[in-house]
Design an enzyme around this catalytic site. Structure first.
Site: not given
Lengths: 424, 313
Positions: A62, A304, A308
């Site tokens: 991501h 993955d 954050h």
């Protein structure tokens, strides 16, 4: 311009090679045989005691850009990848706006062109990741998307998923699926079991994953579309993929280091960095994942990588974002938890991070064969390192492995013959 | 003996000695409640903040009375809804209040683990007044105090907890505390409201109420949350009441001197028949009184000399 990697242990699973020797890179490509460097401009890296492997490929990352640049950017994600030994990364489409049309695909690839490593992108299966209307898959593939994915927003409607697969097949791209029946995971936080019961956290059954895994396997059989199951975490899912492969259905799958390194006991202090989707499971699941890796049921290891900000994680656990960063800890976790305990040979482990994802995605990388673009990772398989989250190149600090001692250290990452990260 | 901890987050990790100390201290403090002038100066100059992210009448009032009787200064903060949607984060709220000199936080929050989060965020003491579906340690303690007062022991007591075990923090605190003190704990409720692998905790699991009540010394009846029905955990109040409602007839299965307990607020006529709630076996108002005593004891042990970090301050 040349680079001579001298005296290393060359591990190239694409050709079944694990032997000592030199590797010559000339003008950005691998030169086979025993050719000497050509020209004055070059240097030698002493690789004694080190492994020289094809550059690692992470097919599940991501990158957060566009839209969530406070969590990660394409540039910082690529820098983290280089630090972790990855030379190619595949971004997921859950950005803001979603990567669901040509313009966003082109934006990501343009930004990625200046990054430290090869940045590839998926295209979203549905417009705005809404799970309702198919995105312009043909146009995105034409713009350079290498796969279609519903990651983070799993398509619930089976008929729509069937159409996505049928349609994607026309463009010869795999569909990467995040398998989760969201009716079973409403407000769920962690794996269903005794730990969730003790902690009073909304439980997330393994079956939420495996129900969708078998659905998507059967839709793959129905449509003939190559389907890749993302981040397998549950015991039952491993069995389903094994069954599908025996049946000849074009299904592949990946797992991530957290699913063979940790269990849901990691949440016992309400550590939000251990909150991931799918959730950490149990010892039995970890053993099933390891068995699946060993018997080739699980093709690939991806991270993955889900960065954050602190604000997303320093809240009450049930409100904390799902995900952990993974690019800078993946290789040491593989070496520590799979290679050292002899779950996988070094060559088989590297295969799952190089040639396996390359084949799934139809890339010509993941190999050290003569003439290949020189994407190479050099690492020390025996060095002991302590994970230091505050030293990550990623903007994300959300790892449950901070302070943990692991085996294995990336020494240099080489992309197209250029050293992009070095700890020589 | 002193209580060697900064926070009371749950009973799961509490030793039998610690629980014994708290209960003994509560018994000695309870006498203050029967005095004509209910005021002692033990916590004069201490600031206690009750920070409630969920509605509560009895728990909050009980803590505030306990603090006031012991002459602490109290501040009450109610936050409606979750701070995720609007306003200040939980972390910033805690840090702000701590900076104003709060010595001890009493926290009620709808999220499990929020007291753990608070205890890691502030240096002040934290007392969990109920976090989500995790624990409600002061309720567990006051339940045990009520049992000890009436039965003069916890060891060997057969205690049945009836109702929505899955969503109950009261059940979890009771299970840990009672089993640590040697009681035999049975849980009973609809199978949809018994959480996964509950039998890995120190309990016997039942779905047949009559079997669960056999020879019971204590029946602790949980409030049924009517909104659970909407999420399909059970089909109707009528059926719940038929299968799991406690009435006089059912109590005959229990020991002759059974205690009937309920943490409140009660749904009379649903989980508990009115004549049981008001009947000879019920000690429900005793529980409320003991709640004040237990909370006085905890505040004293954490702030008034029971805890080393405060004693040296």
């Amino acid at each position: 311009m040349w680079l001579l990697l001298k005296g290393g242990r060359i591990v190239d699973p694409s050709r079944g090679i694990d032997e000592g020797g030199d590797l010559l890179i000339q003008d950005g490509r691998i030169v086979g045989g025993h050719n000497a460097p050509v020209g004055e401009d070059g240097r030698t890296i002493d690789c004694a005691g080190l492994v020289v492997a094809p550059g690692l490929i992470d097919m599940h990352v991501h990158l957060r850009e566009p839209g969530y640049e406070h969590k990660e950017t394409i540039a910082t994600g690529a820098r983290a990848a280089a630090a972790g030994g990855f030379t190619t990364i595949l971004g997921m489409p859950n950005t803001k706006p979603a990567i669901d049309n040509r313009a966003v695909v082109e934006y990501v690839l343009n930004e990625g062109a200046d990054a430290d490593v090869n940045v590839l992108t998926t295209g979203a299966a549905t417009k705005g990741n809404d799970g309702a209307e198919m995105a312009e898959i043909g146009d995105m593939v034409d713009a350079g998307a290498v796969a279609i994915s519903d990651d983070a927003f799993p398509v619930q409607n089976a008929d729509l998923m069937r159409r996505v697969m049928e349609y994607s097949r026309m463009f010869d791209v795999p569909v990467l699926t995040h398998c989760e029946d969201t009716s079973l995971t409403l407000d769920a936080v962690m794996n269903e079991g005794v730990n969730a019961t003790i902690l009073g956290l909304r439980p997330w059954p393994r079956q939420a994953e495996s129900i969708m895994v078998i659905r998507n396997i059967l839709l793959s059989e129905l449509t003939g579309c190559p389907v890749h199951i993302q981040h397998v975490s549950a015991l039952e899912s491993v069995g389903e993929v094994r069954w599908a492969k025996n049946r000849g259905i074009p299904v592949t799958c990946e797992t991530c280091p957290q699913y063979f390194s940790l269990t849901d006991a990691a949440l016992n202090t309400y550590n939000s960095n251990a909150k991931v989707n799918p959730p950490l499971r149990t010892d039995a699941d970890v053993e099933a994942i390891k068995a699946g890796l060993a018997d080739e049921t699980i093709d690939a290891i991806a991270t993955d990588h889900a960065p954050h900000s602190l604000e997303d994680k320093q809240v009450e656990l049930q409100y904390a974002a799902f995900g952990m960063v993974g690019l800078e800890t993946a290789l040491p976790l593989v070496l520590t938890n799979l290679v050292k305990p002899n779950v996988l040979s070094l060559c088989d482990a590297i295969a799952k991070m190089t040639i396996a994802p390359a084949r799934i995605l139809g890339l010509d990388s993941g190999t050290l064969a003569d003439g290949a673009v020189a994407d190479v990772t050099i690492f020390d398989p025996d060095a002991t390192v302590t994970v230091r989250a505050d030293e990550f190149k990623s903007m994300g600090r959300n790892t449950p492995f901070d302070g943990v001692e692991l085996t294995g250290k990336v020494i240099a990452t080489i992309v197209a013959g250029k050293v992009v990260s070095s700890d020589e | 003996m002193q209580l060697q901890r900064k926070d009371i987050l749950g009973l799961q990790d509490m030793t039998a000695d610690e629980i014994g100390l708290i209960l003994d201290t509560a018994i000695s403090h309870k006498e203050i409640l029967s005095r004509p002038v209910k005021k002692v100066p033990i916590l004069r100059g201490k600031s206690i903040c009750t920070l409630f992210y969920e509605n509560s009448t009895r728990t909050r009032t009980s803590f505030e009375l306990a603090a006031k009787i012991m002459s602490a200064d109290t501040t009450s903060i109610s936050v409606a809804g979750s701070a995720v949607n609007k306003g200040e984060s939980f972390k910033d709220t805690l840090l702000t209040l701590e900076a104003m000199g709060i010595d001890l936080f009493v926290i009620r929050h709808s999220a499990s683990g929020s007291s753990h989060f608070a205890s890691q965020t502030v240096k002040s003491c934290v007392v969990n007044a109920g976090d989500g579906t995790h624990e409600h340690p002061t309720q567990g303690l006051l339940d045990m105090l009520t049992m000890v007062e009436n039965k003069e022991r916890l060891d060997g007591l057969k205690v049945v907890i009836v109702g929505d075990i899955m969503h109950s923090r009261v059940a979890r605190s009771n299970i840990w505390g009672l089993s640590r003190m040697g009681a035999q704990v049975r849980v009973c409720g609809p199978s949809t409201l018994l959480p996964a692998e509950i039998d890995k905790l120190p309990v016997q699991k039942h779905t047949n109420l009559d079997e669960a009540l056999e020879g019971a010394d204590v029946v602790n009846i949980l409030r049924i949350q009517l909104e659970r029905m909407d999420r399909g955990f059970f089909p109707s109040v009528r059926e719940y009441c038929r299968l799991f409602g406690i009435n006089k007839q059912r109590l005959r299965k229990c020991a002759d001197d059974v205690l009937v307990m309920h943490p409140g607020p009660m749904n009379r006529g649903i989980e508990i028949a009115p004549d049981v709630a008001d009947g000879e076996f019920a000690v429900i108002t005793d529980q409320v009184t003991n709640g004040v005593a237990v909370r006085m004891a905890l505040l004293y042990l954490l702030l008034g000399g029971g805890s080393t970090n405060v004693a040296s301050a």
